[in-house]
Design a protein around this motif. Structure first.
Motif, PDB file in Angstrom:
ATOM      1  N   LYS A   1       0.768  -1.268  -0.203  1.00 55.81           N
ATOM      2  CA  LYS A   1       0.073   0.062  -0.040  1.00 55.81           C
ATOM      3  C   LYS A   1       0.929   1.363   0.036  1.00 55.81           C
ATOM      4  CE  LYS A   1      -3.170   2.086   3.179  1.00 55.81           C
ATOM      5  NZ  LYS A   1      -2.231   2.120   4.612  1.00 55.81           N
ATOM      6  N   ASN A   2       1.696   1.517   0.808  1.00 51.53           N
ATOM      7  CA  ASN A   2       2.611   2.655   0.958  1.00 51.53           C
ATOM      8  C   ASN A   2       3.688   2.603   0.067  1.00 51.53           C
ATOM      9  OD1 ASN A   2       0.801   3.560   3.134  1.00 51.53           O
ATOM     10  ND2 ASN A   2       2.042   2.227   4.598  1.00 51.53           N
ATOM     11  N   GLY A   3       4.035   1.434  -0.482  1.00 49.54           N
ATOM     12  CA  GLY A   3       5.239   1.529  -1.533  1.00 49.54           C
ATOM     13  C   GLY A   3       4.610   1.313  -2.778  1.00 49.54           C
ATOM     14  N   ILE A   4       4.302   0.213  -3.288  1.00 45.40           N
ATOM     15  CA  ILE A   4       3.808  -0.020  -4.774  1.00 45.40           C
ATOM     16  C   ILE A   4       2.617   0.862  -5.227  1.00 45.40           C
ATOM     17  CG2 ILE A   4       3.045  -1.917  -6.670  1.00 45.40           C
ATOM     18  CD1 ILE A   4       4.538  -3.885  -4.735  1.00 45.40           C
ATOM     19  N   GLU A   5       1.626   0.634  -4.251  1.00 49.30           N
ATOM     20  CA  GLU A   5       0.330   1.413  -4.847  1.00 49.30           C
ATOM     21  C   GLU A   5       0.617   2.878  -4.467  1.00 49.30           C
ATOM     22  OE1 GLU A   5      -3.204   0.161  -2.827  1.00 49.30           O
ATOM     23  OE2 GLU A   5      -4.309   1.761  -3.535  1.00 49.30           O
ATOM     24  N   LYS A   6       1.389   3.381  -3.781  1.00 54.23           N
ATOM     25  CA  LYS A   6       1.421   4.910  -3.435  1.00 54.23           C
ATOM     26  C   LYS A   6       2.143   5.448  -4.951  1.00 54.23           C
ATOM     27  CE  LYS A   6       3.607   7.852  -0.325  1.00 54.23           C
ATOM     28  NZ  LYS A   6       4.316   7.773   1.047  1.00 54.23           N
ATOM     29  N   TRP A   7       3.340   4.942  -5.147  1.00 52.17           N
ATOM     30  CA  TRP A   7       4.253   5.384  -6.309  1.00 52.17           C
ATOM     31  C   TRP A   7       3.645   5.149  -7.424  1.00 52.17           C
ATOM     32  CZ3 TRP A   7       7.254   9.217  -5.133  1.00 52.17           C
ATOM     33  CH2 TRP A   7       7.537   9.387  -3.821  1.00 52.17           C
ATOM     34  N   SER A   8       3.116   3.999  -7.640  1.00 50.02           N
ATOM     35  CA  SER A   8       2.447   3.866  -9.164  1.00 50.02           C
ATOM     36  C   SER A   8       1.479   4.688  -9.279  1.00 50.02           C
ATOM     37  CB  SER A   8       1.914   2.130  -9.087  1.00 50.02           C
ATOM     38  OG  SER A   8       2.702   1.346  -8.905  1.00 50.02           O
ATOM     39  N   THR A   9       0.625   4.914  -8.376  1.00 41.65           N
ATOM     40  CA  THR A   9      -0.521   6.099  -8.704  1.00 41.65           C
ATOM     41  C   THR A   9      -0.056   7.514  -8.833  1.00 41.65           C
ATOM     42  OG1 THR A   9      -1.115   5.708  -6.349  1.00 41.65           O
ATOM     43  CG2 THR A   9      -2.687   4.964  -8.100  1.00 41.65           C
ATOM     44  N   ARG A  10       1.147   7.621  -8.236  1.00 45.11           N
ATOM     45  CA  ARG A  10       1.645   8.776  -8.399  1.00 45.11           C
ATOM     46  C   ARG A  10       2.535   9.106  -9.700  1.00 45.11           C
ATOM     47  NH1 ARG A  10       4.361  10.608  -2.881  1.00 45.11           N
ATOM     48  NH2 ARG A  10       2.591  11.016  -1.666  1.00 45.11           N
ATOM     49  N   LEU A  11       3.316   7.946 -10.121  1.00 44.88           N
ATOM     50  CA  LEU A  11       4.111   8.240 -11.207  1.00 44.88           C
ATOM     51  C   LEU A  11       3.769   8.008 -12.406  1.00 44.88           C
ATOM     52  CD1 LEU A  11       7.337   6.591  -9.460  1.00 44.88           C
ATOM     53  CD2 LEU A  11       6.880   8.985  -9.513  1.00 44.88           C
ATOM     54  N   MET A  12       2.470   7.032 -12.524  1.00 47.90           N
ATOM     55  CA  MET A  12       2.098   6.856 -13.900  1.00 47.90           C
ATOM     56  C   MET A  12       1.298   7.853 -14.769  1.00 47.90           C
ATOM     57  SD  MET A  12       3.063   3.867 -14.487  1.00 47.90           S
ATOM     58  CE  MET A  12       2.282   3.389 -16.085  1.00 47.90           C
ATOM     59  N   PRO A  13       0.400   8.811 -14.061  1.00 50.63           N
ATOM     60  CA  PRO A  13      -0.039   9.917 -14.487  1.00 50.63           C
ATOM     61  C   PRO A  13       0.910  10.866 -15.032  1.00 50.63           C
ATOM     62  CG  PRO A  13      -1.373   9.451 -12.375  1.00 50.63           C
ATOM     63  CD  PRO A  13      -0.129   8.459 -12.630  1.00 50.63           C
ATOM     64  N   LEU A  14       1.981  10.923 -14.042  1.00 52.43           N
ATOM     65  CA  LEU A  14       3.226  11.834 -14.563  1.00 52.43           C
ATOM     66  C   LEU A  14       3.742  11.496 -15.949  1.00 52.43           C
ATOM     67  CD1 LEU A  14       4.900  14.414 -13.752  1.00 52.43           C
ATOM     68  CD2 LEU A  14       6.081  12.948 -12.351  1.00 52.43           C
ATOM     69  N   LEU A  15       3.728  10.173 -16.199  1.00 55.37           N
ATOM     70  CA  LEU A  15       4.596   9.785 -17.098  1.00 55.37           C
ATOM     71  C   LEU A  15       3.781   9.921 -18.312  1.00 55.37           C
ATOM     72  CD1 LEU A  15       6.090   6.149 -17.413  1.00 55.37           C
ATOM     73  CD2 LEU A  15       4.295   6.325 -18.981  1.00 55.37           C
ATOM     74  N   LEU A  16       2.354   9.696 -18.324  1.00 54.53           N
ATOM     75  CA  LEU A  16       1.553   9.869 -19.455  1.00 54.53           C
ATOM     76  C   LEU A  16       1.533  11.503 -19.893  1.00 54.53           C
ATOM     77  CD1 LEU A  16      -0.670   8.787 -21.169  1.00 54.53           C
ATOM     78  CD2 LEU A  16      -2.456   9.392 -19.692  1.00 54.53           C
ATOM     79  N   VAL A  17       1.730  12.262 -18.860  1.00 60.08           N
ATOM     80  CA  VAL A  17       1.543  13.798 -19.316  1.00 60.08           C
ATOM     81  C   VAL A  17       2.990  13.936 -20.134  1.00 60.08           C
ATOM     82  CG1 VAL A  17       1.748  16.093 -18.300  1.00 60.08           C
ATOM     83  CG2 VAL A  17       0.138  14.331 -17.420  1.00 60.08           C
ATOM     84  N   LEU A  18       3.889  13.601 -19.544  1.00 62.45           N
ATOM     85  CA  LEU A  18       5.364  14.003 -19.987  1.00 62.45           C
ATOM     86  C   LEU A  18       5.381  13.220 -21.470  1.00 62.45           C
ATOM     87  CD1 LEU A  18       7.893  13.300 -17.260  1.00 62.45           C
ATOM     88  CD2 LEU A  18       6.995  15.336 -17.913  1.00 62.45           C
TER      89      LEU A  18
END
Ligand code: PFF
Length: 447
Positions: free
Chosen positions: A162-179
């Motif tokens: 929850k605090n590692g995989i889920e937290k960072w995937s949900t933060r980083l994936m949208p950023l990746l799409l925008v970039l």
């Protein structure tokens, strides 16, 4: 063995989707797919890839989801728990070993991406000599950045599901799409991009029927969807019984395809823009440059030719690459870590530490030994081990695992599925079509 409450669980569908899509979307999409497309004659490859990803990729991904969530365990634990699974336990260990090797070479390449990101940043701060040191082709900066990348992966995994995989995937994936979208739009405005678009989207019929095209497309589909090695099984084992696995699998497959396609719209036009600015993009045989040459020579030359703005574009591009890589490397490290946590009752922090050290050492050996070992590991894991493991998963899910257990698992979160057409078609794929296709393409690669 631990039950799921102590193993950790995703808190939402979004968390699971982002983690699974994060695992799938990585260097394989942004680098592998465009260069394979370029080497195999453009749109013909894209077409073969789309067909294979639905005929082989999606059915297998779903099989992994079903096994993982049904057993609530890592692959080895799953084969131990599920009736008839014992003979498949060695396959679980092979998957664990394979994913560890993939993690090692992946972190090495990702370390280079990180180095180029930091290099562009230093360049922006006018620290050119530092920037040059960081990106040089020498084992010492490589080792430093491989290690830093490992540390990031390790920190996320040791924080848990929850605090590692889920937290960072949900933060980083949208950023990746925008970039990604920003870069695609920008590159398509540059001179020479339209020629690249043609090379990407118009099929070269002379190459469509080459067996090499199918082999490459299959390998690419396996790698891109993270199949065979158990990463997807482990992620599914952390998802709630309320989730609809068929839909989740489809969303992950589509997300993976869309990002790969977008990456093609970025990289191939970018290569032709570089050519328009005077950089050589074809080798002596007339093939488009690919692999390391493309990412670390052609694209940096392109960024240089864009003047001051190029440093910023370069930083954004290598940040994109690094983000894509980390959301994949976490799912890799999670496979052996979850084995230690589930089966050996090792506390998560220690498990992550042990796994991190072992595969970091392997990465050091690969980094220091240079190209030959790197090539060998990439070929052995992605061209042989992953398809073989995929075949075994099909045999297990299609022929060994109890059909009622499968229907029960798929019905959980999707109650109507038992009587649907899908339930008539998917088992035929898993039993016959997918393994036969894997076998055919696999055997062809030996010829
Ligand atoms: N799917 C990732 C990519 O396309 O870069 C690579 C990968 C991730 C392979 C996780 C295997 C794995 F278990």
């Amino acid at each position: 063995m631990k039950d799921h409450n102590t193993r950790g669980q995703f808190t939402s569908s979004l968390g699971f989707i982002m983690a699974a899509a994060g695992s799938a979307i990585g260097l394989g999409n942004i680098w592998g797919f465009p260069t394979q497309t370029a080497m195999n004659g453009g749109a013909g490859f894209v077409l073969a890839y789309i067909v294979l990803i639905f005929l082989i990729g999606y059915p297998l991904l779903l099989a992994e989801f079903v096994i993982g969530r049904y057993a609530q365990s890592n692959p080895i634990g799953a084969y131990m728990k599920i009736k008839g699974g014992r003979p498949f336990i060695p396959a679980g260990f092979l998957g664990l070993l394979t994913v560890g090797f993939v993690l090692s070479f992946y972190c090495m390449v990702a370390g280079k991406m990180l180095a180029h990101f930091v290099g562009s940043f230093l360049e922006m701060l006018q620290l050119s000599s530092w920037a040059q040191w960081v990106v040089q082709d020498h084992w010492s900066p490589s080792l430093i950045f491989t290690t830093v990348f490992f540390l990031f992966t390790w920190m996320i995994i040791s924080a848990g599901v929850k605090n590692g995989i889920e937290k960072w995937s949900t933060r980083l994936m949208p950023l990746l799409l925008v970039l990604m979208i920003v870069l695609v739009v920008y590159v398509l405005t540059l001179d020479g991009a339209s020629q690249g678009l043609k090379a990407y989207l118009l099929p070269d019929f002379s190459k469509i029927l080459r067996p090499q095209l199918l082999i490459s497309a299959l390998g690419q589909a396996f790698f891109s969807l993270s199949l065979g090695v158990g990463g997807m099984m482990v992620l599914a084992s952390y998802t709630s019984k309320r989730e609809n696995l068929t839909r989740m699998g489809l969303l992950v497959t589509l997300a993976d395809l869309v990002i790969a396609f977008l990456a093609g719209l970025l990289i191939i036009p970018a290569m032709y823009v570089a050519a328009a600015n005077g950089t050589a993009i074809f080798d002596a045989q007339g093939n488009l440059t690919s692999g390391m040459e493309l990412i670390f020579r052609v694209l940096p030359a392109l960024f240089d030719s864009l003047g001051n703005f190029g440093v910023l574009v370069s930083a954004v591009f290598f940040l994109l690459m690094s983000l894509a890589a980390i959301t994949s490397s976490i799912s890799m490290m999670e496979v052996p870590a979850s084995y230690l946590v589930d089966n050996k009752a090792v506390p998560r922090k220690q498990a992550t530490f042990i796994v991190g050290i072992i595969f970091w050492l392997l990465a050091v050996v690969i980094t220091v030994n240079g190209d030959w070992l790197f090539g060998l590991v990439v070929t052995a894991t992605t061209q042989y081990s992953q398809p073989l493991l995929g075949l075994l998963i099909c045999i297990f899910a299609g022929w060994v695992m109890d059909r009622n257990a499968i229907i029960k698992e798929l019905s959980s979160g999707n109650p109507q599925i038992g009587s649907s057409l899908f339930m008539k078609i998917w088992p035929i794929f898993v039993k016959f079509i997918t393994p036969l296709l894997i076998l055919m393409v696999f055997l062809q690669s030996f010829l």
